[in-house]
Write an enzyme that holds these catalytic residues in place. Structure first.
Site, PDB file in Angstrom:
ATOM      1  N   SER A 277       0.830  -1.195   0.000  1.00 12.29           N
ATOM      2  CA  SER A 277       0.000   0.000   0.000  1.00 12.29           C
ATOM      3  C   SER A 277       0.877   1.261   0.000  1.00 12.29           C
ATOM      4  O   SER A 277       1.614   1.488  -0.956  1.00 12.29           O
ATOM      5  CB  SER A 277      -0.978  -0.039   1.173  1.00 12.29           C
ATOM      6  OG  SER A 277      -1.967   0.953   1.047  1.00 12.29           O
TER       7      SER A 277
ATOM      8  N   ASP B 154      -9.650  -5.879  -4.111  1.00 14.95           N
ATOM      9  CA  ASP B 154      -9.151  -4.684  -3.420  1.00 14.95           C
ATOM     10  C   ASP B 154     -10.155  -3.543  -3.595  1.00 14.95           C
ATOM     11  O   ASP B 154     -10.384  -3.079  -4.717  1.00 14.95           O
ATOM     12  CB  ASP B 154      -7.792  -4.289  -4.010  1.00 14.95           C
ATOM     13  CG  ASP B 154      -7.083  -3.220  -3.188  1.00 14.95           C
ATOM     14  OD1 ASP B 154      -7.763  -2.330  -2.647  1.00 14.95           O
ATOM     15  OD2 ASP B 154      -5.844  -3.283  -3.100  1.00 14.95           O
TER      16      ASP B 154
ATOM     17  N   HIS C 293      -7.784  -5.309   0.217  1.00 13.04           N
ATOM     18  CA  HIS C 293      -6.635  -4.448   0.492  1.00 13.04           C
ATOM     19  C   HIS C 293      -6.143  -4.829   1.885  1.00 13.04           C
ATOM     20  O   HIS C 293      -6.416  -4.142   2.879  1.00 13.04           O
ATOM     21  CB  HIS C 293      -7.056  -2.980   0.432  1.00 13.04           C
ATOM     22  CG  HIS C 293      -5.904  -2.022   0.365  1.00 13.04           C
ATOM     23  ND1 HIS C 293      -5.254  -1.712  -0.806  1.00 13.04           N
ATOM     24  CD2 HIS C 293      -5.266  -1.307   1.336  1.00 13.04           C
ATOM     25  CE1 HIS C 293      -4.292  -0.848  -0.575  1.00 13.04           C
ATOM     26  NE2 HIS C 293      -4.279  -0.594   0.732  1.00 13.04           N
TER      27      HIS C 293
END
Length: 309
Positions: free
Chosen positions: A113, A252, A280
């Site tokens: 991320s 995600d 995610h």
């Protein structure tokens, strides 16, 4: 066959590393003589968010794994809430300094991320420190600024963000530890894959560890989201020379899979691996067979030079 005995024969080494204006807390897992994999966590997370079992699997595969707390995370230096005196590019400089301070010379880099953004900048600005690059749950360039051609966040996650923003306008009383733990659990829920049961008990156990580990949880949950990202860099991605693997959850909700595919397409020779049943989130256990196999293969036989003594 992986020799799992290696994962329990080597003790974890804890390090405190001085960088420009901060002290970073790091853990080294495995044999320091093995090729090093540097794990860079996402915004609002700390080093504990990398699953212990996942780290053990990498160590058993012959890697020395380094996981660390970035600024404003875990046991590292924290800054006043709402006023972080550093930028996203500074986090890439921290990672380079950490590689140097630990005597690694170069490292295989795995970022998740926001950590994937840091990994991109590290590979662009310090290519001599990066043997290979693995980017998980990332997007090309500055999140939210350089992706008008890619899908936005899911409606479910957008609604969650709107509610969080509304709640933030209301002054909240000091929370008991149990309430803080529950808020972390509920904060992780909307990022998980909708097709699989949410591991509420596992996330709750991790959340309790995170609360106890944090020097300043308010800074950890606020400051990383306020950082100046610096100059745009999506147009520079073609200059990355490190062999790159892109991992991305098929569900995600923050960066839909098209973000990962676009990221891989812009880095020369990058390989893309979709993770079914994954949102995610930091490598749920059902992904470990695929992810560990891919990461070990990606980081193998790169002719690393000998490390400094």
């Amino acid at each position: 066959m992986v020799d799992n005995r290696r994962a329990v024969e080597v003790e974890v080494e804890i390090k405190k590393v001085e960088v420009d204006g901060a002290e970073l807390a790091a853990e080294l897992h495995g044999d320091p003589a093995d090729p090093a994999i540097l794990l860079i966590h996402g915004a609002g997370h700390c080093r504990l968010n990398w699953p212990d079992g996942f780290v053990r699997r990498l160590v058993a595969g012959g890697r020395c794994v380094v996981r660390y707390d970035a600024r404003d995370a875990g046991a590292s230096t924290t800054f006043p809430v709402g006023a972080p005196p550093y930028t996203l590019p500074d986090l890439a400089e921290d990672a380079a300094a950490l590689i140097d301070s630990l005597g690694l010379g170069r490292a295989h880099v795995l970022g998740m991320s926001q950590g994937a953004s840091v990994g991109q900048l590290l590979a662009l600005d310090h290519p001599d420190r990066v043997v290979t690059l693995t980017l998980a749950s990332g997007t090309p360039g500055i999140p939210g600024q350089e992706q008008p051609d890619l899908p936005p966040v899911s409606e479910r996650l957008a609604a969650f963000f709107a509610q969080v923003e509304q709640d933030a306008r209301v002054e909240q009383p000091a929370s008991a530890r149990e309430a803080v733990v529950e808020s972390i659990v509920e904060g992780e829920r909307p990022f998980a894959a909708a097709s699989r049961p949410f591991d509420e008990d596992g996330v709750r156990r991790l959340a309790a560890r995170i609360v106890d580990h944090a020097r300043d949880l308010a800074a950890q949950s606020t400051n990383p989201y306020l950082l100046d990202a610096g100059p745009p860099w999506r147009a520079r991605l073609g200059a990355i020379t490190a062999p790159t693997l892109v991992l991305h959850g098929e569900e995600d909700p923050l960066f839909p899979p098209e973000h990962g595919r676009a990221l891989a397409a812009e880095i020369p020779g990058a390989r893309f691996l979709a993770l079914p049943g994954t949102g995610h989130e930091v490598f749920p256990e059902h992904t470990w067979d695929a992810v560990v196999t891919a990461v070990l293969a990606h980081t193998a036989n790169r002719n690393d030079p000998p490390r400094p003594a």
